[in-house]
Design an enzyme around this catalytic site. Structure first.
Site, PDB file in Angstrom:
ATOM      1  N   HIS A 165      12.148  -4.499  -5.301  1.00  0.00           N
ATOM      2  CA  HIS A 165      13.540  -5.173  -4.749  1.00  0.00           C
ATOM      3  C   HIS A 165      14.350  -5.864  -5.796  1.00  0.00           C
ATOM      4  O   HIS A 165      15.243  -6.598  -5.372  1.00  0.00           O
ATOM      5  CB  HIS A 165      13.110  -5.791  -3.443  1.00  0.00           C
ATOM      6  CG  HIS A 165      12.675  -5.165  -2.414  1.00  0.00           C
ATOM      7  ND1 HIS A 165      11.859  -5.753  -1.377  1.00  0.00           N
ATOM      8  CD2 HIS A 165      12.495  -3.694  -2.285  1.00  0.00           C
ATOM      9  CE1 HIS A 165      11.423  -4.566  -0.565  1.00  0.00           C
ATOM     10  NE2 HIS A 165      11.741  -3.428  -1.098  1.00  0.00           N
ATOM     11  N   CYS A 187      31.174  -0.686 -12.885  1.00  0.00           N
ATOM     12  CA  CYS A 187      30.878   0.186 -14.096  1.00  0.00           C
ATOM     13  C   CYS A 187      29.334   0.104 -14.764  1.00  0.00           C
ATOM     14  O   CYS A 187      28.875   0.561 -15.599  1.00  0.00           O
ATOM     15  CB  CYS A 187      31.724  -0.490 -15.141  1.00  0.00           C
ATOM     16  SG  CYS A 187      31.441  -2.065 -15.579  1.00  0.00           S
ATOM     17  N   CYS A 198      33.891  -8.455 -13.249  1.00  0.00           N
ATOM     18  CA  CYS A 198      33.561  -7.847 -14.438  1.00  0.00           C
ATOM     19  C   CYS A 198      34.546  -8.052 -15.628  1.00  0.00           C
ATOM     20  O   CYS A 198      35.765  -8.346 -15.436  1.00  0.00           O
ATOM     21  CB  CYS A 198      33.473  -6.434 -14.169  1.00  0.00           C
ATOM     22  SG  CYS A 198      32.884  -5.452 -15.656  1.00  0.00           S
ATOM     23  N   ASN A 211      -3.198 -13.318   4.592  1.00  0.00           N
ATOM     24  CA  ASN A 211      -2.220 -13.969   5.481  1.00  0.00           C
ATOM     25  C   ASN A 211      -2.615 -14.813   6.423  1.00  0.00           C
ATOM     26  O   ASN A 211      -3.761 -14.458   7.003  1.00  0.00           O
ATOM     27  CB  ASN A 211      -1.570 -12.643   6.021  1.00  0.00           C
ATOM     28  CG  ASN A 211      -0.132 -12.809   6.262  1.00  0.00           C
ATOM     29  OD1 ASN A 211       0.182 -13.826   7.024  1.00  0.00           O
ATOM     30  ND2 ASN A 211       1.006 -11.855   6.110  1.00  0.00           N
ATOM     31  N   GLU A 244      -1.563 -15.150   9.124  1.00  0.00           N
ATOM     32  CA  GLU A 244      -1.445 -14.489  10.520  1.00  0.00           C
ATOM     33  C   GLU A 244      -1.599 -12.680  10.306  1.00  0.00           C
ATOM     34  O   GLU A 244      -0.989 -12.264   9.293  1.00  0.00           O
ATOM     35  CB  GLU A 244      -0.398 -14.624  11.218  1.00  0.00           C
ATOM     36  CG  GLU A 244       0.913 -14.316  10.562  1.00  0.00           C
ATOM     37  CD  GLU A 244       2.381 -14.923  11.052  1.00  0.00           C
ATOM     38  OE1 GLU A 244       2.402 -15.962  11.774  1.00  0.00           O
ATOM     39  OE2 GLU A 244       3.277 -14.420  11.148  1.00  0.00           O
TER      40      GLU A 244
HETATM   41  C1  BV8 Z   1      16.112   2.187   2.113  1.00  0.00           C
HETATM   42  C2  BV8 Z   1      15.920  -7.945  -1.636  1.00  0.00           C
HETATM   43  C3  BV8 Z   1      17.025   4.150   2.524  1.00  0.00           C
HETATM   44  C4  BV8 Z   1      17.026  -8.742  -1.376  1.00  0.00           C
HETATM   45  C5  BV8 Z   1      14.828  -6.878   0.426  1.00  0.00           C
HETATM   46  C6  BV8 Z   1      18.497   1.551   9.157  1.00  0.00           C
HETATM   47  C7  BV8 Z   1      19.420   1.674   8.117  1.00  0.00           C
HETATM   48  C8  BV8 Z   1      18.998   1.683   6.755  1.00  0.00           C
HETATM   49  C9  BV8 Z   1      17.492   1.490   6.394  1.00  0.00           C
HETATM   50  C10 BV8 Z   1      16.930   1.342   7.466  1.00  0.00           C
HETATM   51  C11 BV8 Z   1      17.118   1.069   8.730  1.00  0.00           C
HETATM   52  N1  BV8 Z   1      16.013   0.865   9.477  1.00  0.00           N
HETATM   53  C12 BV8 Z   1      14.989   0.720   8.825  1.00  0.00           C
HETATM   54  C13 BV8 Z   1      15.452   0.963   7.670  1.00  0.00           C
HETATM   55  C14 BV8 Z   1      14.979   0.840   6.195  1.00  0.00           C
HETATM   56  C15 BV8 Z   1      15.063  -0.492   5.606  1.00  0.00           C
HETATM   57  C16 BV8 Z   1      13.961  -1.506   6.340  1.00  0.00           C
HETATM   58  O1  BV8 Z   1      12.837  -1.198   6.232  1.00  0.00           O
HETATM   59  N2  BV8 Z   1      14.403  -2.332   7.467  1.00  0.00           N
HETATM   60  C17 BV8 Z   1      13.536  -3.214   8.056  1.00  0.00           C
HETATM   61  C18 BV8 Z   1      14.096  -4.474   8.347  1.00  0.00           C
HETATM   62  C19 BV8 Z   1      12.921  -2.384   9.546  1.00  0.00           C
HETATM   63  N3  BV8 Z   1      14.681  -0.455   4.367  1.00  0.00           N
HETATM   64  C20 BV8 Z   1      15.746  -0.391   3.377  1.00  0.00           C
HETATM   65  O2  BV8 Z   1      16.842  -0.275   3.885  1.00  0.00           O
HETATM   66  C21 BV8 Z   1      15.309  -0.268   2.092  1.00  0.00           C
HETATM   67  N4  BV8 Z   1      15.934   0.841   1.576  1.00  0.00           N
HETATM   68  O3  BV8 Z   1      15.465   2.233   3.224  1.00  0.00           O
HETATM   69  O4  BV8 Z   1      16.936   3.047   1.661  1.00  0.00           O
HETATM   70  C22 BV8 Z   1      17.779   5.102   1.619  1.00  0.00           C
HETATM   71  C23 BV8 Z   1      17.069   6.420   1.346  1.00  0.00           C
HETATM   72  C24 BV8 Z   1      17.623   7.205   0.730  1.00  0.00           C
HETATM   73  C25 BV8 Z   1      18.780   7.080   0.162  1.00  0.00           C
HETATM   74  C26 BV8 Z   1      19.534   5.691   0.486  1.00  0.00           C
HETATM   75  C27 BV8 Z   1      19.036   4.825   1.294  1.00  0.00           C
HETATM   76  C28 BV8 Z   1      15.764  -1.298   0.939  1.00  0.00           C
HETATM   77  C29 BV8 Z   1      14.851  -2.505   1.655  1.00  0.00           C
HETATM   78  C30 BV8 Z   1      15.033  -3.609   0.747  1.00  0.00           C
HETATM   79  C31 BV8 Z   1      15.609  -4.778   1.276  1.00  0.00           C
HETATM   80  N5  BV8 Z   1      15.563  -5.914   0.253  1.00  0.00           N
HETATM   81  N6  BV8 Z   1      14.854  -7.990  -0.287  1.00  0.00           N
HETATM   82  C32 BV8 Z   1      17.009 -10.128  -1.088  1.00  0.00           C
HETATM   83  O5  BV8 Z   1      15.553 -10.651  -1.056  1.00  0.00           O
HETATM   84  O6  BV8 Z   1      17.880 -10.515  -0.687  1.00  0.00           O
HETATM   85  S1  BV8 Z   1      13.749  -7.102   1.753  1.00  0.00           S
HETATM   86  C33 BV8 Z   1      13.158  -8.672   1.746  1.00  0.00           C
HETATM   87  O7  BV8 Z   1      12.408  -8.725   2.887  1.00  0.00           O
HETATM   88  C34 BV8 Z   1      11.971  -8.843   0.704  1.00  0.00           C
HETATM   89  O8  BV8 Z   1      12.164  -8.343  -0.367  1.00  0.00           O
HETATM   90  C35 BV8 Z   1      10.643  -8.371   1.505  1.00  0.00           C
HETATM   91  O9  BV8 Z   1      10.630  -7.089   1.041  1.00  0.00           O
HETATM   92  C36 BV8 Z   1      11.237  -8.092   2.831  1.00  0.00           C
HETATM   93  C37 BV8 Z   1      10.183  -8.447   3.754  1.00  0.00           C
HETATM   94  O10 BV8 Z   1       9.778  -9.696   3.690  1.00  0.00           O
HETATM   95  P1  BV8 Z   1       8.345 -10.253   3.166  1.00  0.00           P
HETATM   96  O11 BV8 Z   1       8.021 -10.341   1.884  1.00  0.00           O
HETATM   97  O12 BV8 Z   1       7.160  -9.367   4.149  1.00  0.00           O
HETATM   98  O13 BV8 Z   1       8.444 -11.717   4.037  1.00  0.00           O
HETATM   99  P2  BV8 Z   1       8.417 -12.021   5.620  1.00  0.00           P
HETATM  100  O14 BV8 Z   1       9.001 -13.449   5.451  1.00  0.00           O
HETATM  101  O15 BV8 Z   1       8.953 -10.935   6.289  1.00  0.00           O
HETATM  102  O16 BV8 Z   1       7.027 -12.235   5.781  1.00  0.00           O
HETATM  103  C38 BV8 Z   1       6.109 -13.338   5.046  1.00  0.00           C
HETATM  104  C39 BV8 Z   1       4.761 -13.060   5.172  1.00  0.00           C
HETATM  105  O17 BV8 Z   1       4.102 -14.168   4.583  1.00  0.00           O
HETATM  106  C40 BV8 Z   1       4.381 -13.405   6.870  1.00  0.00           C
HETATM  107  O18 BV8 Z   1       3.480 -12.248   7.287  1.00  0.00           O
HETATM  108  C41 BV8 Z   1       3.710 -14.759   6.622  1.00  0.00           C
HETATM  109  O19 BV8 Z   1       2.496 -14.878   7.710  1.00  0.00           O
HETATM  110  C42 BV8 Z   1       3.126 -14.791   5.322  1.00  0.00           C
HETATM  111  N7  BV8 Z   1       2.804 -15.915   4.689  1.00  0.00           N
HETATM  112  C43 BV8 Z   1       3.589 -17.306   5.066  1.00  0.00           C
HETATM  113  N8  BV8 Z   1       3.040 -18.158   4.171  1.00  0.00           N
HETATM  114  C44 BV8 Z   1       2.183 -17.741   3.580  1.00  0.00           C
HETATM  115  C45 BV8 Z   1       1.844 -16.324   3.848  1.00  0.00           C
HETATM  116  N9  BV8 Z   1       0.949 -15.438   3.433  1.00  0.00           N
HETATM  117  C46 BV8 Z   1      -0.035 -15.787   2.414  1.00  0.00           C
HETATM  118  N10 BV8 Z   1       0.188 -17.256   2.103  1.00  0.00           N
HETATM  119  C47 BV8 Z   1       0.988 -18.036   2.645  1.00  0.00           C
HETATM  120  N11 BV8 Z   1       1.050 -19.327   2.298  1.00  0.00           N
END
Ligand code: BV8
Length: 261
Positions: free
Chosen positions: A121, A132, A150, A223, A225
């Site tokens: 990501h 550009c 830019c 994780n 949880e």
């Molecule tokens: C795509 C960068 C399509 C930016 C991020 C409707 C329209 C369009 C797309 C979609 C749609 N519906 C679904 C989608 C697909 C969408 C998607 O998946 N949405 C989700 C919300 C359902 N995906 C996309 O849009 C992707 N692109 O599909 O393109 C396409 C195809 C062809 C042509 C054109 C387009 C792009 C997705 C990328 C988004 N960018 N980040 C930024 O960071 O600002 S996502 C962002 O959240 C992160 O990068 C990460 O990937 C994501 C999830 O977060 P996690 O890392 O899992 O973190 P989270 O807080 O959720 O969980 C933390 C975990 O850690 C928890 O489980 C917790 O218990 C645990 N934890 C806590 N403490 C600890 C621990 N574990 C271990 N040790 C600890 N101490």
């Protein structure tokens, strides 16, 4: 006698692994002080990530989105990799091929010293012109002077009117090809995959552990949880990555050191 912390099966798999992939999410950086996305201290809790990390939000309110990234950059510049990141670097010294596939944009795996990192990501320390494509990787965004624009001037002396944006993948945007295909190849050839600190909600990244599993990888989740992935893994280590990873790596180091050559 308390149950062993790690199963004999997991230790055996790690003892003989040639190709290991660590698939990480925001949780691996939580102990460094980077707020996760969906925890209750989640980033800017009043916003859902999808509301800010998308191109429409940026075009509608570039100041707000840039302020979100500038705040996160400040946090990330002020923190250090944690024992979890460093344990993964240590693992590179005992397992022949270790690949990091991260969803995080915080650059902490590289700063910890991981050699092979696929950033699905993007990376918050990099920027580019939306129009550009010129890169502004070391630009220090000072929002007081307005949204970064830019500065490229074409051969006729005309200035590119593009906005500079963070080099991260927003919702609705496709992932960088090299990163994605590199990650898929790593998953397809992995003996062991550690899914660490991800809620497994965001696609296509969240499909990677299943790709590894379908190619025979031993799947481990770390994780505090359960997640949607938990009932499909071979081993679920319920706890913090900064606690579990150093202990797991230490154990594997001992086993591999005494293994018959
Ligand atoms: C795509 C960068 C399509 C930016 C991020 C409707 C329209 C369009 C797309 C979609 C749609 N519906 C679904 C989608 C697909 C969408 C998607 O998946 N949405 C989700 C919300 C359902 N995906 C996309 O849009 C992707 N692109 O599909 O393109 C396409 C195809 C062809 C042509 C054109 C387009 C792009 C997705 C990328 C988004 N960018 N980040 C930024 O960071 O600002 S996502 C962002 O959240 C992160 O990068 C990460 O990937 C994501 C999830 O977060 P996690 O890392 O899992 O973190 P989270 O807080 O959720 O969980 C933390 C975990 O850690 C928890 O489980 C917790 O218990 C645990 N934890 C806590 N403490 C600890 C621990 N574990 C271990 N040790 C600890 N101490």
């Amino acid at each position: 006698m308390s149950a062993p912390e790690f199963s004999a099966k997991l230790l055996a798999k790690l003892a003989e692994a040639e190709m290991l992939v660590a698939f990480t999410g925001a949780g691996v950086s939580a102990e460094s002080g980077v707020p996760t996305f969906r925890g209750d201290e989640g980033l800017w809790a009043k916003f859902r990530p999808e509301e800010l990390a998308n191109v429409n939000a940026f075009m509608k309110n570039p100041e707000l989105v840039w302020r979100w990234y500038a705040d996160r950059r400040k946090v990330m510049a002020s923190i250090e990799p944690n024992p979890g990141h460093r344990a993964l670097v240590e693992l590179e010294r005992i397992v022949p091929h270790v690949t990091i596939v991260t969803q995080n944009i915080d650059n902490l795996h590289r700063r910890a010293g991981s050699a092979k990192v696929f950033e699905l990501h993007g990376n918050i320390e990099r920027n580019y012109c939306m129009r550009c494509g010129v890169r502004y990787d070391d630009v220090d965004v000072v929002l007081e002077q307005g949204i970064p624009r830019c500065s490229r001037v074409d051969k006729d002396g005309k200035r590119c009117p593009g906005y500079v944006r963070p080099d991260v993948v927003w919702f609705g945007e496709i992932l960088p090809e090299d990163e994605w295909y590199g990650a898929v190849r790593a998953m397809e050839s992995a003996d062991v995959v550690l899914s660490i600190g991800t809620s497994g909600i965001v696609y296509p990244a969240a499909s990677l552990p299943q790709i590894a599993r379908s190619h025979g990888a031993f799947l481990v989740e770390i994780n505090p949880e359960p997640t949607p992935l938990t009932d499909q893994v071979d081993e679920f280590l319920m706890g913090q990555s900064g606690v579990f990873l150093p202990r797991l790596v230490e154990k594997v180091k001992q086993i591999r050191a005494h293994a018959p050559r």
